[in-house]
Design a protein around this motif. Structure first.
Motif: not given
Length: 446
Positions: A316, A318, A323, A338, A340-342
């Motif tokens: 993956t 970002d 992400t 897609r 939301t990135s952690w």
């Protein structure tokens, strides 16, 4: 022509400048400083945010406007005789993530006005030159268009590898020498260039001391975004288009938003050579790619099968807070997913928690409830992209739990159980998650 007659013709002249820049790409503009007249600067003043923090001078938007004509005429006179010098920006820090803070420079109100005028002139000149791969801080372009471009490139082109790049401390390390050389490609007005050079050298004020700046453009200034685009236009965009693409075997694409960019490549050997060339290219101009955050990884329609065969997780990457991963459509075909990135999800939850903790006792719930609703709508507007509904729902439920928790922490108030809280939400509902940006406009790639 008398000075007073020239005050309101700058916008029309900017349109003519844009036309000429588009018609004659190699034209050099020799007379620009006179465009910063009182009438034009008045427009710039009214376009500024009225509730923004003050700079080192402590002058607010409202206070400066009490004698606007007198202040602007004085400003223009000082610029004409070259006595105008920008004040150092007041440095403040905002959270970048859990462990780091990002420095911001807050210019004085008068400097904001001049910077706004300069940025509009630069935009008129350079917008015709900027390439389609650049999306940051440009008219009618947005971060969601950049994300959509990444999606469409991977979905429709033979992309098998991605170079995820991060420029280390970009805004703090931009070379003033190279910046001025790049500006002089299109601009030959010494007075206008002197203004920009003085802004670059103005420094910043921190902990009671003025710190001189020999490199970098301060984040927070009105013309930092356009200067950033000009610098990277020459360092990255043109070089990638005219040099890199001619020396690779297969597909090769770039998408850039300000200083964040992604390279999408067909062949592994091309990707490795491009990553090394990028490091050398940025080093030439005094910049450095982050050693840990810059990497080449396999990604595309065959990544899931390759990962399964190699007994590893699918890669993956970002980009702009999301992400990106290799997903499947309902029919089992490859699709770019897609979420939301952690890191961003955790940051937004922390910001919401901090705000609720501070506001709960300062005002009654009915007074801050509309602000809470606006915060949720803002989150959905940015992160509400195709395929991200699960993350949106998770943020919504997290916000409900945090809201109930801090309502129960108010002193001498009856405890709010879930049954009562849900009844309250029926009377005063909060916005539910929604998809604001639809990227699934292509049939899945077979």
């Amino acid at each position: 022509m008398p000075y007073s007659e020239m005050e309101n013709i700058t916008p029309a002249k900017l349109a003519l400048i844009s036309e000429r820049a588009q018609r004659e790409p190699r034209y050099q503009f020799t007379c620009l400083a006179h465009l910063l007249n009182a009438g034009f600067l008045r427009e710039c003043y009214y376009s500024l945010g009225r509730d923004r923090a003050s700079g080192i001078d402590g002058v607010s938007w409202k206070e400066y406007g009490k004698d606007l004509d007198g202040n602007l005429n004085n400003l223009v006179t000082r610029m004409k005789v070259k006595r105008y010098k920008p004040l150092p920006a007041k440095r403040v820090y905002i959270p970048k993530n859990e462990h780091e803070k990002r420095p911001l420079g807050l210019p004085a109100l008068e400097d904001k006005i001049v910077q706004k005028g300069i940025s509009r002139i630069l935009e008129a000149i350079y917008e015709a030159d900027f390439l389609d791969c650049s999306y940051g801080f440009r008219p009618a372009r947005s971060c969601h268009q950049a994300i959509n471009a990444v999606d469409k490139t991977i979905m429709t082109k033979p992309v098998n590898h991605v170079i995820e790049a991060d420029i280390k401390g970009y805004f703090d390390n931009v070379s003033h020498k190279w910046m001025m050389e790049f500006l002089q490609v299109c601009i030959k007005d010494p007075s206008f260039l002197l203004l920009i050079r003085r802004f670059l050298k103005a420094g910043y004020f921190e902990a009671g001391q003025i710190v001189a700046t020999e490199q970098g453009t301060p984040q927070g200034g009105n013309f930092s975004p356009i200067l950033s685009n000009i610098f990277l236009h020459y360092v990255l965009d043109l070089w990638f288009e005219k040099i890199v693409k001619l020396h690779v075997r297969g597909a090769c694409h770039l998408v850039r938003y300000a200083d964040d960019f992604i390279c999408m490549v067909q062949y592994a050997d091309d990707a490795r050579r491009i990553e090394q060339a990028l490091r050398e290219r940025f080093a030439k101009f005094g910049l450095e790619l982050h050693s840990e955050k810059t990497r080449t990884l396999s990604f595309g329609r065959y990544e899931r099968q390759n990962a399964r065969r190699q007994r590893r997780k699918a890669n993956t990457f970002d980009f702009l807070g999301f992400t990106h991963f290799c997903g499947k459509s309902r029919k089992g075909k490859f699709i770019v997913g897609r979420q939301t990135s952690w890191k961003k999800f955790h940051q937004k939850c922390k910001e919401m928690n901090d705000w609720l903790r501070k506001i709960r006792n300062h005002k009654k719930a009915k007074e801050w409830w509309p602000t809470l609703a606006a915060k949720l709508r803002g989150h959905y507007q940015y992160y509400g992209v195709s395929g991200n509904m699960r993350s949106l729902n998770r943020f919504y439920l997290k916000t409900l739990r945090l809201t109930r928790k801090w309502l129960n922490r108010r002193s001498q108030r009856k405890r709010f159980y879930w049954k009562g809280f849900n009844a309250y939400l029926k009377h005063y509902p909060l916005p539910r998650p929604r998809i604001a940006h639809n990227f699934y406009t292509l049939s899945p790639v077979k």
